[in-house]
Design a protein around this motif. Structure first.
Motif, mmCIF file in Angstrom:
data_model
loop_
_atom_site.group_PDB
_atom_site.id
_atom_site.type_symbol
_atom_site.label_atom_id
_atom_site.label_comp_id
_atom_site.label_asym_id
_atom_site.label_seq_id
_atom_site.Cartn_x
_atom_site.Cartn_y
_atom_site.Cartn_z
ATOM 1 N N GLU A 193 -3.753 0.579 -14.024
ATOM 2 C CA GLU A 193 -3.436 1.901 -13.968
ATOM 3 C C GLU A 193 -2.738 2.207 -12.456
ATOM 4 O OE1 GLU A 193 -6.054 4.916 -15.250
ATOM 5 O OE2 GLU A 193 -4.551 6.524 -14.741
ATOM 6 N N GLN A 194 -3.469 1.699 -11.514
ATOM 7 C CA GLN A 194 -2.978 1.886 -10.270
ATOM 8 C C GLN A 194 -1.574 0.980 -9.864
ATOM 9 O OE1 GLN A 194 -5.625 1.556 -6.484
ATOM 10 N NE2 GLN A 194 -7.006 1.275 -7.723
ATOM 11 N N LEU A 195 -1.647 -0.170 -10.483
ATOM 12 C CA LEU A 195 -0.562 -0.957 -10.393
ATOM 13 C C LEU A 195 0.697 -0.253 -10.945
ATOM 14 C CD1 LEU A 195 -1.478 -4.786 -11.070
ATOM 15 C CD2 LEU A 195 -0.069 -3.792 -9.212
ATOM 16 N N ASN A 196 0.382 0.306 -12.399
ATOM 17 C CA ASN A 196 1.486 0.954 -12.751
ATOM 18 C C ASN A 196 1.897 2.277 -11.789
ATOM 19 O OD1 ASN A 196 1.303 -0.410 -14.974
ATOM 20 N ND2 ASN A 196 0.301 0.787 -16.292
ATOM 21 N N GLU A 197 0.846 3.042 -11.413
ATOM 22 C CA GLU A 197 1.350 3.950 -10.571
ATOM 23 C C GLU A 197 2.219 3.569 -9.481
ATOM 24 O OE1 GLU A 197 -2.507 7.219 -11.303
ATOM 25 O OE2 GLU A 197 -2.387 5.773 -9.303
ATOM 26 N N LEU A 198 1.775 2.456 -8.683
ATOM 27 C CA LEU A 198 2.481 1.943 -7.616
ATOM 28 C C LEU A 198 3.728 1.484 -7.844
ATOM 29 C CD1 LEU A 198 -0.404 0.949 -5.165
ATOM 30 C CD2 LEU A 198 0.285 3.189 -5.519
ATOM 31 N N THR A 199 3.890 0.899 -8.926
ATOM 32 C CA THR A 199 5.044 0.150 -9.133
ATOM 33 C C THR A 199 6.057 1.126 -9.439
ATOM 34 O OG1 THR A 199 4.253 -0.482 -11.094
ATOM 35 C CG2 THR A 199 4.960 -2.412 -9.615
ATOM 36 N N VAL B 42 7.797 12.509 -4.224
ATOM 37 C CA VAL B 42 7.022 12.191 -5.421
ATOM 38 C C VAL B 42 5.625 11.407 -5.127
ATOM 39 C CG1 VAL B 42 7.413 10.288 -7.289
ATOM 40 C CG2 VAL B 42 9.215 11.604 -6.191
ATOM 41 N N VAL B 43 5.797 10.923 -3.778
ATOM 42 C CA VAL B 43 4.357 10.490 -3.526
ATOM 43 C C VAL B 43 3.451 11.501 -3.422
ATOM 44 C CG1 VAL B 43 2.945 9.127 -1.837
ATOM 45 C CG2 VAL B 43 5.239 8.448 -2.401
ATOM 46 N N ILE C 165 -0.073 5.011 1.380
ATOM 47 C CA ILE C 165 1.195 4.818 1.500
ATOM 48 C C ILE C 165 2.065 5.881 1.870
ATOM 49 C CG2 ILE C 165 3.163 4.740 -0.626
ATOM 50 C CD1 ILE C 165 0.786 3.223 -2.118
ATOM 51 N N HIS C 166 1.641 7.115 1.657
ATOM 52 C CA HIS C 166 2.076 8.441 2.075
ATOM 53 C C HIS C 166 2.529 8.387 3.673
ATOM 54 C CE1 HIS C 166 2.078 12.706 2.968
ATOM 55 N NE2 HIS C 166 2.975 12.612 1.946
ATOM 56 N N HIS C 167 1.350 7.534 4.249
ATOM 57 C CA HIS C 167 1.425 7.626 5.636
ATOM 58 C C HIS C 167 2.408 6.741 6.205
ATOM 59 C CE1 HIS C 167 -1.507 10.439 6.707
ATOM 60 N NE2 HIS C 167 -2.422 9.775 6.197
ATOM 61 N N ALA C 168 2.469 5.596 5.456
ATOM 62 C CA ALA C 168 3.527 4.489 5.981
ATOM 63 C C ALA C 168 4.005 3.896 4.604
ATOM 64 C CB ALA C 168 2.891 3.435 6.877
ATOM 65 N N SER C 169 5.335 4.081 4.495
ATOM 66 C CA SER C 169 5.830 3.504 3.069
ATOM 67 C C SER C 169 5.954 1.974 2.934
ATOM 68 C CB SER C 169 7.259 4.365 2.712
ATOM 69 O OG SER C 169 8.216 3.963 3.796
ATOM 70 N N ASP C 170 6.103 1.255 4.142
ATOM 71 C CA ASP C 170 5.972 -0.121 3.665
ATOM 72 C C ASP C 170 4.788 -0.569 3.555
ATOM 73 O OD1 ASP C 170 4.643 0.906 6.312
ATOM 74 O OD2 ASP C 170 5.434 -1.051 7.434
ATOM 75 N N GLU C 171 3.734 0.400 3.271
ATOM 76 C CA GLU C 171 2.544 -0.287 2.740
ATOM 77 C C GLU C 171 2.288 -0.484 1.227
ATOM 78 O OE1 GLU C 171 -1.464 1.065 3.676
ATOM 79 O OE2 GLU C 171 -1.114 0.353 5.646
ATOM 80 N N GLU D 291 2.885 -4.016 0.009
ATOM 81 C CA GLU D 291 1.220 -4.798 0.468
ATOM 82 C C GLU D 291 0.233 -4.445 -0.688
ATOM 83 O OE1 GLU D 291 -1.069 -4.590 4.385
ATOM 84 O OE2 GLU D 291 1.078 -4.589 4.900
ATOM 85 N N ARG D 292 0.258 -3.188 -0.746
ATOM 86 C CA ARG D 292 -0.863 -2.654 -1.715
ATOM 87 C C ARG D 292 -0.507 -3.080 -3.151
ATOM 88 N NH1 ARG D 292 -5.502 -1.929 -2.394
ATOM 89 N NH2 ARG D 292 -6.107 -0.465 -3.774
ATOM 90 N N ILE D 293 0.493 -3.439 -3.501
ATOM 91 C CA ILE D 293 0.580 -3.854 -4.898
ATOM 92 C C ILE D 293 0.403 -5.490 -5.094
ATOM 93 C CG2 ILE D 293 2.650 -4.743 -6.433
ATOM 94 C CD1 ILE D 293 4.093 -2.027 -6.159
ATOM 95 N N ALA D 294 0.759 -6.127 -3.848
ATOM 96 C CA ALA D 294 0.215 -7.453 -3.714
ATOM 97 C C ALA D 294 -1.350 -7.485 -3.774
ATOM 98 C CB ALA D 294 0.688 -8.133 -2.522
#
Ligand SMILES: Nc1nc2c(ncn2[C@@H]2O[C@H](COP(=O)(O)OP(=O)(O)OP(=O)(O)O)[C@@H](O)[C@H]2O)c(=O)[nH]1
Ligand SMILES: [Mg+2]
Length: 657
Positions: free
Chosen positions: A384-390, A399-400, A603-609, A612-615
């Protein structure tokens, strides 16, 4: 030269199999611990499975009129490699008290004897077993055959007491035709001991075999525990006859009273042994003639006892013992003992193995199902999280933020929903207490006290019978009610799981139902055994009738307590099995919501995360897949051992002609 040890070899293979199954369970436990999936609940369940495998015992009982060769046959089958006659065996009455041979590694080798005087008290032998100080103990010196034989000779101890004393112990009644035992001075010969337990580190006993040697007719008749408990629970009962005597009137009495009854199920595991066939070895007859004579005797015996001839084994225990001690293969074959040993092993091991194998497998699967449910829920959360993040890839901050709000809302909703869960817990605890009240020991104790009271008041058969009938009816009612109550709990929990699964998009967990059938069957069996023996006992002893009836009832009550004890323990672990997964699901789900919120916040704080988070999540998903695979592998290994068909080496060709 070693004689073929078919029985011993197959027994060892059985012990070996149990050990491998235990290793399989231990390996599952290790794996769960390494994966950090074991909790107190799992540790407890594993300990229970292991203990059952460890305590698995096989009981073989030997029953016959005196002097048919029971003790000699036990010596020949189990203890010949000791090189001497271990149990006393001689003409006339030899074994004077029921004698158990077993191995208990927590005690020194010994023979423990329960004084006959304990018969004047209410407690049963099983209860006395909990109190070491009631027993007389003699150490066994394994290094000296001579001293061992001397110690074991105690099972033959007798003494003379006044007739009134014997009557008090329920051991004597004029009507019994026991007059022969009475001396001119009115004294009577009675056994010194009520029960003997021989603790001996023999390999077969170490594998969990328990051998029960019984004395001839009279003593069996007056110790209700043997007839109500020990014989019906034995995995195999050998009934002995002597070829030279044929089937006598007293043999038939023993057979009818203690071996048949009206319980067809209990007929399984009954083997008839026609002993002392060496009496028919006639030098003036050809081998063929002798064989025909023996077969004729076997057929005649089978006909009288109404069993198939294949269930009757002609043997010579004495010659078999001599043959094994001297390594004389020809004599051993002629004694025909190997054929009996094969039959005994076939009777004992496969059925027992199937039961223990299936139970272990069932428990391991149930345990794994709980673990799998947790892993599946974690996996669902990650997906679920993966779907959300992708879905967030390339999206703007709005959106975030929006998504963060949604999850926060979901979390709050869930936390409010926890109140429902707390309410359920309260109902659950109430219902649980009701079950424990229904089949609690307090209820049983009150029932037994009522019955005792009523038995005391009524001096007639009808009254005593009615009191006992009530006793059993009450027990049946208790289990019927407990069954209803468990169905209520089950329905409630099932509904709760379905709801939880619907709310959170999970596969619903199916709580196992609780069955009281096992206890009902055991109580039925007890009642049947009681009914079968009631009349016999009632008619047999005249003056000691009430003392004996009382002891008889105490045995029944202590058996019933045993059933309640087990039922209570089972209910307890069932309740845990029903409730624990819900607790875990709730906890896991809560944790997941927090994690989801946390990762979106990052992710809200730093979008480059984001990448990384998906990985990270993808890695976690892989790890979960590996865990699920590992769990299946552990289970498959256990299944394979449990179902292995190579446990029993092929039976040696029957040596009987
Ligand atoms: N000829 C012959 N005698 C045997 C055989 N088996 C046992 N006996 C003898 O029969 C007698 C009784 O044997 P036990 O082993 O004491 O019989 P039991 O059935 O244990 O008898 P109790 O302990 O008195 O109930 C002894 O003298 C044995 O030597 C056999 O196969 N052949
Ligand atoms: Mg004996």
């Amino acid at each position: 030269m070693t004689p073929p040890r078919n029985l011993a070899a197959r027994f060892e293979a059985y012990g070996d199999w149990r050990r491998r199954l235990g290793d399989g369970i231990a390996s599952l436990h290790d794996w769960l611990r390494r994966q950090e999936l074991a909790d107190a609940q799992i540790d407890l369940k594993i300990a229970q499975i292991t203990e059952r495998l460890h305590q698995d015992r096989l009981v073989v009982a030997f029953v016959a009129e005196f002097s048919r060769g029971k003790s000699e046959l036990i010596n020949a089958i189990f203890f010949a490699d000791f090189g001497a006659r271990l149990l006393p065996s001689s003409a006339g009455r030899t074994t004077m008290c029921p004698t158990e041979l077993l191995h208990d590694p927590s005690r020194e080798p010994s023979i423990r004897l329960l004084p006959i005087e304990t018969r004047a008290r209410d407690a049963t032998v099983a209860e006395f077993k909990n109190y070491a100080d009631e027993w007389e103990t003699f150490a066994l010196d394994l290094a000296s055959a001579q001293r061992m034989t001397e110690a074991l000779a105690h099972v033959s101890d007798v003494k003379r007491v006044p007739a009134a004393t014997a009557r008090k112990y329920g051991l004597f009644a004029e009507s019994d035709g026991d007059k022969a035992a009475t001396e001119a001075d009115g004294s009577v010969e009675i056994p010194c001991w009520r029960h003997a337990v021989i603790n001996f580190p023999h390999p077969l006993l170490q594998q969990g075999l328990v051998v029960l040697d019984t004395p001839g007719l009279n003593a069996i008749g007056t110790e209700p525990e043997l007839t109500l408990n020990q014989l019906p629970n034995a995995h195999a009962v050998l009934f002995l006859l002597a070829a030279d005597a044929g089937v006598t009137k007293t043999d038939l009495e023993v057979w009818n009273r203690y071996l048949i009854g009206d319980d067809t199920a209990s007929k399984a595991g009954r083997i008839v042994v026609l002993n002392k066939i060496d009496g028919m070895w006639d030098d003036l007859k050809s081998e063929t003639q002798i064989r025909a004579d023996i077969e004729r005797q076997i057929s005649a015996t089978a006909l009288v006892l109404n069993v198939p001839p294949s269930q009757v084994f002609g043997v010579s225990a004495q010659k078999a013992l001599v043959a094994k001690v001297n390594g004389d293969d020809a004599l051993l074959a002629r004694s025909r003992l190997p054929a009996l040993e094969t039959a005994l092993t076939d009777e004992l091991i496969p059925a027992k193995r199937d039961i223990i194998g299936a139970a272990t497998q069932g428990d391991a699967h149930a345990l794994a199902a709980g673990v799998r449910a947790i892993l599946a829920a974690r996996l669902a959360g990650i997906i679920e999280q993966l779907n959300e993040l992708t879905a967030l890839r390339g999206k703007n901050l709005d959106v975030v933020e929006h998504m963060m709000d949604r999850i926060r809302e979901e979390k709050e909703l869930f936390e409010r929903g926890l109140a429902r869960y707390t309410a359920l817990r309260t109902v659950f605890t109430q219902q649980t207490n009701e079950i424990f009240d229904t089949i609690g020991l307090t209820a049983l104790r009150a029932n037994a006290a009522r019955t005792r009271e009523r038995m005391k008041e009524s001096q007639f058969t009808k009254g005593v019978r009615e009191a006992m009938g009530e006793f059993f009816a009450q027990i049946r009612g208790d289990f019927e009610r407990a069954s209803q109550q468990s169905i209520e709990v089950h329905d409630m929990m099932k509904a709760m799981y379905v709801r939880f699964a619907n709310d959170h998009g999970l596969e619903p967990f199916m709580p196992p139902p609780f069955s009281v059938l096992k206890y009902q069957k055991e109580v039925e069996r007890l009642e049947r055994a009681y009914n079968t023996h009631f009349n016999t006992l009632w008619n047999m002893v005249s003056k000691a009738k009430f003392a004996l009836m009382k002891r008889f009832f105490e045995t029944v009550a202590s058996r019933a307590k045993h059933v309640y004890d087990i039922a209570n323990r089972d209910v307890e672990s069932w309740l845990k099995a029903v409730m624990a997964p819900l607790e875990t699901q709730v906890r896991e789900h809560h944790l997941q919501l927090r994690r989801r919120l946390e990762s979106i916040r990052r992710i809200h704080h730093a979008s480059d995360e984001l990448e990384e988070r998906i990985a990270e999540l993808e890695q976690a998903k892989e790890a979960l897949d590996t865990q699920l695979g590992g769990l299946s592998a552990q289970l498959m290994a256990i299944d394979e051992i449990a179902q292995a068909r190579d446990v029993l080496p092929p039976a040696a060709n029957s040596l009987a002609a």
